[in-house]
Write an enzyme that holds these catalytic residues in place. Structure first.
Site, PDB file in Angstrom:
ATOM      1  N   ASP A  16       0.794  -1.115  -0.256  1.00 52.97           N
ATOM      2  CA  ASP A  16      -0.288  -0.002  -0.029  1.00 52.97           C
ATOM      3  C   ASP A  16       1.216   0.852   0.099  1.00 52.97           C
ATOM      4  OD1 ASP A  16      -2.244  -1.808   0.013  1.00 52.97           O
ATOM      5  OD2 ASP A  16      -2.121  -1.848   2.208  1.00 52.97           O
ATOM      6  N   LYS A  38       0.543  -8.176  -2.733  1.00 51.00           N
ATOM      7  CA  LYS A  38      -0.401  -7.547  -3.015  1.00 51.00           C
ATOM      8  C   LYS A  38      -1.022  -6.893  -3.329  1.00 51.00           C
ATOM      9  CE  LYS A  38      -4.284  -5.762   0.548  1.00 51.00           C
ATOM     10  NZ  LYS A  38      -4.697  -5.032  -0.463  1.00 51.00           N
ATOM     11  N   ASP A  65      -5.468  -6.772  -5.865  1.00 46.05           N
ATOM     12  CA  ASP A  65      -6.913  -6.700  -5.496  1.00 46.05           C
ATOM     13  C   ASP A  65      -7.389  -5.648  -5.662  1.00 46.05           C
ATOM     14  OD1 ASP A  65      -9.034  -6.741  -3.104  1.00 46.05           O
ATOM     15  OD2 ASP A  65      -7.235  -5.480  -1.674  1.00 46.05           O
ATOM     16  N   LYS A  67     -11.102  -5.473  -6.287  1.00 44.98           N
ATOM     17  CA  LYS A  67     -12.200  -6.241  -6.668  1.00 44.98           C
ATOM     18  C   LYS A  67     -12.898  -5.929  -7.289  1.00 44.98           C
ATOM     19  CE  LYS A  67     -12.056  -5.491  -1.882  1.00 44.98           C
ATOM     20  NZ  LYS A  67     -10.110  -5.093  -1.405  1.00 44.98           N
ATOM     21  N   ASP A  70     -18.586  -5.527 -12.072  1.00 42.94           N
ATOM     22  CA  ASP A  70     -19.643  -4.560 -13.024  1.00 42.94           C
ATOM     23  C   ASP A  70     -20.694  -5.442 -13.786  1.00 42.94           C
ATOM     24  OD1 ASP A  70     -20.146  -2.583 -15.950  1.00 42.94           O
ATOM     25  OD2 ASP A  70     -18.021  -1.775 -15.064  1.00 42.94           O
ATOM     26  N   ILE A  71     -21.411  -4.961 -14.645  1.00 38.84           N
ATOM     27  CA  ILE A  71     -21.495  -5.857 -15.958  1.00 38.84           C
ATOM     28  C   ILE A  71     -21.253  -7.066 -16.259  1.00 38.84           C
ATOM     29  CG2 ILE A  71     -23.415  -4.236 -16.266  1.00 38.84           C
ATOM     30  CD1 ILE A  71     -22.389  -4.515 -19.127  1.00 38.84           C
ATOM     31  N   GLY A  72     -21.790  -8.414 -16.097  1.00 35.96           N
ATOM     32  CA  GLY A  72     -21.109 -10.157 -16.601  1.00 35.96           C
ATOM     33  C   GLY A  72     -20.012  -9.824 -17.469  1.00 35.96           C
ATOM     34  N   THR A  74     -18.027  -7.087 -19.003  1.00 37.37           N
ATOM     35  CA  THR A  74     -17.031  -6.720 -18.218  1.00 37.37           C
ATOM     36  C   THR A  74     -16.190  -7.271 -18.006  1.00 37.37           C
ATOM     37  OG1 THR A  74     -18.812  -4.377 -18.971  1.00 37.37           O
ATOM     38  CG2 THR A  74     -16.358  -4.242 -17.875  1.00 37.37           C
ATOM     39  N   THR A 120     -15.663  -5.315   4.332  1.00 42.11           N
ATOM     40  CA  THR A 120     -15.699  -4.985   5.890  1.00 42.11           C
ATOM     41  C   THR A 120     -16.153  -3.991   7.044  1.00 42.11           C
ATOM     42  OG1 THR A 120     -13.346  -4.460   6.128  1.00 42.11           O
ATOM     43  CG2 THR A 120     -13.898  -7.184   6.332  1.00 42.11           C
ATOM     44  N   ARG A 181      -2.670  -8.550  13.428  1.00 42.09           N
ATOM     45  CA  ARG A 181      -1.698  -8.042  13.728  1.00 42.09           C
ATOM     46  C   ARG A 181      -0.331  -9.071  14.913  1.00 42.09           C
ATOM     47  NH1 ARG A 181      -2.910  -5.408  10.556  1.00 42.09           N
ATOM     48  NH2 ARG A 181      -2.701  -3.347  10.968  1.00 42.09           N
ATOM     49  N   GLN A 190      -7.172  -0.747  11.501  1.00 49.33           N
ATOM     50  CA  GLN A 190      -8.073  -2.229  12.190  1.00 49.33           C
ATOM     51  C   GLN A 190      -8.860  -2.827  13.383  1.00 49.33           C
ATOM     52  OE1 GLN A 190      -7.770  -4.128   9.673  1.00 49.33           O
ATOM     53  NE2 GLN A 190      -6.372  -3.816   8.207  1.00 49.33           N
ATOM     54  N   GLY A 210      -0.587  -5.392   6.014  1.00 50.75           N
ATOM     55  CA  GLY A 210       0.408  -4.503   5.621  1.00 50.75           C
ATOM     56  C   GLY A 210       1.532  -3.565   6.242  1.00 50.75           C
ATOM     57  N   ARG A 211       1.037  -3.033   7.374  1.00 48.96           N
ATOM     58  CA  ARG A 211       1.840  -1.902   7.882  1.00 48.96           C
ATOM     59  C   ARG A 211       2.545  -2.941   8.988  1.00 48.96           C
ATOM     60  NH1 ARG A 211      -3.564   1.780   8.853  1.00 48.96           N
ATOM     61  NH2 ARG A 211      -3.972  -0.782   8.358  1.00 48.96           N
TER      62      ARG A 211
HETATM   63  O1  C5P Z   1      -2.102  -2.138   7.263  1.00 39.46           O
HETATM   64  P1  C5P Z   1      -2.829  -3.755   7.035  1.00 39.46           P
HETATM   65  O2  C5P Z   1      -2.098  -4.553   7.505  1.00 39.46           O
HETATM   66  O3  C5P Z   1      -4.120  -2.958   7.875  1.00 39.46           O
HETATM   67  O4  C5P Z   1      -2.900  -4.055   5.549  1.00 39.46           O
HETATM   68  C1  C5P Z   1      -4.381  -4.256   5.240  1.00 39.46           C
HETATM   69  C2  C5P Z   1      -4.612  -4.980   4.170  1.00 39.46           C
HETATM   70  O5  C5P Z   1      -5.341  -5.883   4.227  1.00 39.46           O
HETATM   71  C3  C5P Z   1      -4.346  -3.333   3.100  1.00 39.46           C
HETATM   72  O6  C5P Z   1      -4.570  -3.294   1.689  1.00 39.46           O
HETATM   73  C4  C5P Z   1      -6.304  -3.573   3.106  1.00 39.46           C
HETATM   74  O7  C5P Z   1      -6.847  -3.192   2.520  1.00 39.46           O
HETATM   75  C5  C5P Z   1      -6.731  -4.990   2.928  1.00 39.46           C
HETATM   76  N1  C5P Z   1      -8.062  -5.166   3.675  1.00 39.46           N
HETATM   77  C6  C5P Z   1      -8.713  -4.892   4.450  1.00 39.46           C
HETATM   78  N2  C5P Z   1      -9.289  -5.616   5.257  1.00 39.46           N
HETATM   79  C7  C5P Z   1     -10.028  -5.616   5.042  1.00 39.46           C
HETATM   80  C8  C5P Z   1      -9.780  -6.178   3.884  1.00 39.46           C
HETATM   81  C9  C5P Z   1      -8.691  -5.398   3.416  1.00 39.46           C
HETATM   82  O8  C5P Z   1      -7.536  -3.994   5.600  1.00 39.46           O
HETATM   83  N3  C5P Z   1     -11.994  -6.463   5.100  1.00 39.46           N
END
Ligand code: C5P
Length: 286
Positions: A16, A38, A65, A67, A70-72, A74, A120, A181, A190, A210-211
């Site tokens: 990200d 990702k 990722d 997501k 759209d219409i099928g 496409t 989510t 985490r 989160q 991610g982070r």
């Molecule tokens: O930095 P962090 O670990 O929170 O990043 C999580 C990654 O997962 C991000 O790219 C975020 O967009 C993605 N994600 C999420 N929660 C979801 C679906 C996807 O955090 N429910």
């Protein structure tokens, strides 16, 4: 015996970041500690198919990722193009017509399709606003069933949903879990998180992090610590640990659990896997 996680380490790092240069620099810093990344909307908007090609060209696996919704027709055509790039995972929204179109579009390519059931960020009020008279949990359950019927390969879901999604979707569905985490790591925005070992024990196949890694002072070390944490818990099979050692990463021996060549799925019923405990929780699955 069938094996799980035998192909690779169960960690996907979310790139990200704003630019392809930043993404590649992060990949360089992480080195052999991760091989699956990702690419989300932000990086894809900045780097397009080229950043995906560059990652694939380094022998890395890519989870795109974006997501699709759209219409099928496409969705089918877009999926076909993405499959030609050679990405390993692609997300689509979990509506039946979209999932079926995506399955048609990827045809016999190696691209695996993951359905996003309910974003989510949506709670019951948001769903009511959209005209769905259901709780997020009910809609997730319904969409997992439709995903299986549509021959989707896997589901992206929160750590709090993973056990239930595994129960409904069965052992063949790949479950890819963000919101993970290590204990003690900053949760950021989160709200409902599990530790890596908890998410794996609840039935996850891959964790998206991610982070905790990308903002670490030493991203490579952060990855290694997460892998080591999973290895110690014994929920990741020993074969994988061996392959990690070969790639130069040291692990502690697992304390319990699988032996090389054994599968957690072969010797556990789905209900046995519904035992993940989480460090924070909520009353909706989002
Ligand atoms: O930095 P962090 O670990 O929170 O990043 C999580 C990654 O997962 C991000 O790219 C975020 O967009 C993605 N994600 C999420 N929660 C979801 C679906 C996807 O955090 N429910």
């Amino acid at each position: 015996m069938k094996q799980i996680h035998s192909d690779a380490r169960p960690l996907i790092i979310a790139l990200d970041v704003e630019t392809p240069e930043q993404a590649l620099s992060l990949v360089d810093r992480i080195g052999p500690a991760a091989d699956f990344y990702k690419v989300g909307m932000e990086l894809y908007a900045a780097g397009g198919p080229e950043i995906v090609r560059q990652l694939l060209g380094r022998g890395l696996r890519v989870f795109l990722d974006i997501k699709l919704y759209d219409i099928g027709e496409t969705v089918k055509r877009a999926t076909r193009q993405i499959a030609r790039l050679g990405v390993h995972f692609l997300t689509v929204h979990g509506s039946r017509s979209i999932m079926e179109a995506a399955v048609e579009g990827r045809a016999d390519s190696g691209t695996q399709l993951l359905a996003v059931t309910v974003l989510t960020s949506l709670d019951r009020d948001d769903l009511a606003d959209l005209g769905y008279p259901a709780s997020p949990a009910e809609l997730v359950a319904l969409r997992v069933e439709k995903a299986v019927e549509s021959k989707i390969d896997g589901i992206v879901c929160s750590p709090l949903e993973v056990a239930e999604v595994r129960r409904i979707g069965g052992p063949g569905l790949k479950l890819v879990i963000p919101g993970v985490r290590s204990a003690g790591a900053a949760a950021g925005d989160q709200k409902r998180v599990a530790t890596p070992a908890e998410a794996m024990a609840a039935g996850a196949d891959y964790l998206v992090i991610g982070r905790q890694v990308t903002r670490a002072e030493d991203p490579r070390r952060a990855c290694e610590e997460i892998l080591s944490e999973i290895g110690r818990s014994g929920v990741w099979n020993a074969d994988s640990l061996v392959s990690q050692r070969l790639s130069g990463i040291e692990f502690d021996e697992p304390q319990r659990g699988n032996q090389a060549g054994e599968s957690r799925r072969d010797d556990q019923k789905p209900s046995d896997r519904n035992e993940g405990r989480f460090i924070s929780g909520g009353d909706t699955p989002d």
